[in-house]
Motif scaffolding. Structure first.
Motif, PDB file in Angstrom:
ATOM      1  N   ASP A  61      62.318 -19.389  15.337  1.00 52.75           N
ATOM      2  CA  ASP A  61      60.892 -19.080  15.464  1.00 52.75           C
ATOM      3  C   ASP A  61      60.700 -17.615  15.852  1.00 52.75           C
ATOM      4  OD1 ASP A  61      60.109 -21.722  14.934  1.00 52.75           O
ATOM      5  OD2 ASP A  61      60.246 -22.287  17.041  1.00 52.75           O
ATOM      6  N   PHE A  62      61.488 -17.185  16.811  1.00 55.11           N
ATOM      7  CA  PHE A  62      61.401 -15.798  17.291  1.00 55.11           C
ATOM      8  C   PHE A  62      61.696 -14.816  16.157  1.00 55.11           C
ATOM      9  CE2 PHE A  62      63.230 -11.995  19.266  1.00 55.11           C
ATOM     10  CZ  PHE A  62      62.287 -11.699  20.242  1.00 55.11           C
ATOM     11  N   GLN A  63      62.722 -15.132  15.382  1.00 58.82           N
ATOM     12  CA  GLN A  63      63.091 -14.268  14.263  1.00 58.82           C
ATOM     13  C   GLN A  63      62.024 -14.253  13.178  1.00 58.82           C
ATOM     14  OE1 GLN A  63      66.849 -16.126  13.425  1.00 58.82           O
ATOM     15  NE2 GLN A  63      68.012 -14.697  14.721  1.00 58.82           N
ATOM     16  N   GLN A  64      61.170 -15.281  13.161  1.00 63.17           N
ATOM     17  CA  GLN A  64      60.064 -15.346  12.206  1.00 63.17           C
ATOM     18  C   GLN A  64      58.782 -14.728  12.770  1.00 63.17           C
ATOM     19  OE1 GLN A  64      59.869 -19.537  11.291  1.00 63.17           O
ATOM     20  NE2 GLN A  64      61.518 -19.429   9.783  1.00 63.17           N
ATOM     21  N   ASP A  79      67.215 -24.786  21.264  1.00 63.39           N
ATOM     22  CA  ASP A  79      67.244 -23.351  21.535  1.00 63.39           C
ATOM     23  C   ASP A  79      67.450 -22.562  20.245  1.00 63.39           C
ATOM     24  OD1 ASP A  79      66.983 -24.070  24.176  1.00 63.39           O
ATOM     25  OD2 ASP A  79      69.104 -23.782  24.661  1.00 63.39           O
ATOM     26  N   GLN A  80      68.298 -23.068  19.367  1.00 61.54           N
ATOM     27  CA  GLN A  80      68.546 -22.381  18.103  1.00 61.54           C
ATOM     28  C   GLN A  80      67.287 -22.372  17.230  1.00 61.54           C
ATOM     29  OE1 GLN A  80      71.083 -20.620  17.000  1.00 61.54           O
ATOM     30  NE2 GLN A  80      72.378 -20.935  18.804  1.00 61.54           N
ATOM     31  N   GLY A  94      53.954  -9.136  17.493  1.00 62.25           N
ATOM     32  CA  GLY A  94      55.384  -9.324  17.678  1.00 62.25           C
ATOM     33  C   GLY A  94      55.734 -10.636  18.339  1.00 62.25           C
ATOM     34  N   PRO A  95      57.004 -11.049  18.233  1.00 68.50           N
ATOM     35  CA  PRO A  95      57.441 -12.336  18.786  1.00 68.50           C
ATOM     36  C   PRO A  95      57.562 -12.302  20.301  1.00 68.50           C
ATOM     37  CG  PRO A  95      59.319 -11.141  17.926  1.00 68.50           C
ATOM     38  CD  PRO A  95      58.105 -10.319  17.582  1.00 68.50           C
TER      39      PRO A  95
END
Length: 289
Positions: free
Chosen positions: A45-48, A39-40, A103-104
């Motif tokens: 990935d989301f933050q990228q 999950d982390q 966007g993510p």
């Protein structure tokens, strides 16, 4: 095209009807990883600015993963078949729109993503499933080569995750999939490479292996088709008044129905006001969590 997972025999049959086979793109698109993706790591990935698709084999597994991810990424979407039809169509529409926008995005789903949906993720996290299902799921990653926005040689990342149990598949399915994954070259792969690997490891599974009806010769005995039971059609308790009003006015009610898992030990309740083949779903089914 019809499908990405035709075996040798079906390809041969279709060629007899002069169906033209479109060759697969030889351009490498995927970097495969036979290891968990936490999950982390999905949060990273989301933050990228990446779009992440997580595919689970059961609704229960998808709900569990979505609950955890929602604590880290509140906009996480959970998309499976056990919603009311109207809600399911809305979630599907919203998901498609979000994947088409910049966007993510994080979506946790089940086999519903294996249909011909025009979505593509930068990162795919999938539980191990039959080879044909894995091929379909991988096809939802870097589908249009959009990962190149992160770099000219950036591949779509695919992670194979061991599920908690084999449901709804068989031990044979899991064993074949693990063997197939282990056989894949340790290098970026194309759709052509994946198709070739699938055909090389295609099993000689017969219809009787998959179908309890034909497996018993000329007789059929009652038994569950899948190990974890089956679903029945239901209406949420809170939707019963609306359902009855629509019925009285001769209007469609399909949008209020949803599938729920039937438990032989504790069957879902019924309501005499509903058609006899409908069950009553507790209101918690209205929320993926």
């Amino acid at each position: 095209g019809i499908t990405a997972t035709l075996d040798h025999n079906r390809r041969k049959d279709l060629k007899n009807f002069e169906v033209r086979e479109i060759p697969y793109d030889p351009q490498p698109r995927y970097a495969l990883h036979d290891k968990p993706h936490t999950d982390q790591e999905i949060l990273k990935d989301f933050q990228q600015n990446k779009k992440v698709l997580v595919v689970c084999n059961t609704v229960a597994s998808a709900r569990d993963r979505a609950r955890r991810l929602k604590k880290l990424i509140p906009d996480t979407v959970c998309w499976h078949s056990r919603f009311k039809l109207d809600d399911r169509l809305k979630i599907e529409h919203d998901t498609l729109q979000k994947f088409q926008q910049p966007g993510p995005q994080v979506v946790v789903t089940t086999q519903v993503c294996e249909r011909s949906l025009d979505i593509s993720a930068d990162v795919l996290v999938t539980e191990i499933a039959p080879i044909s299902s894995l091929i379909q799921r991988i096809g939802r990653c870097n589908r249009f080569g959009e990962c190149s926005r992160f770099g000219p040689k950036q591949m779509g990342d695919v992670y194979f995750v061991k599920p908690k149990n084999k449901n709804p598949y068989t031990k044979h399915d899991h064993a074949a999939a693990k063997k197939w994954i282990a056989s894949l070259p340790q290098q970026p792969l194309s759709r052509h490479d994946l198709n070739h690997a699938m055909l090389q490891h295609a099993t000689s599974t017969t219809t009787a292996h998959n179908c309890p009806f034909t497996d018993q010769g000329g007789y059929a005995y009652t038994q569950a088709y899948r190990q974890d039971g089956y679903t029945v059609t239901a209406v949420l308790e809170k939707d019963i008044p609306t359902f009855l009003k629509l019925t009285q006015n001769h209007q469609p009610t399909d949008g209020l129905t949803l599938p729920i898992l039937y438990n032989n030990d504790k069957p879902p309740p019924k309501d005499p006001r509903l058609p006899h083949y409908y069950y009553v779903a507790q209101n918690h089914y209205d929320n993926f969590a």
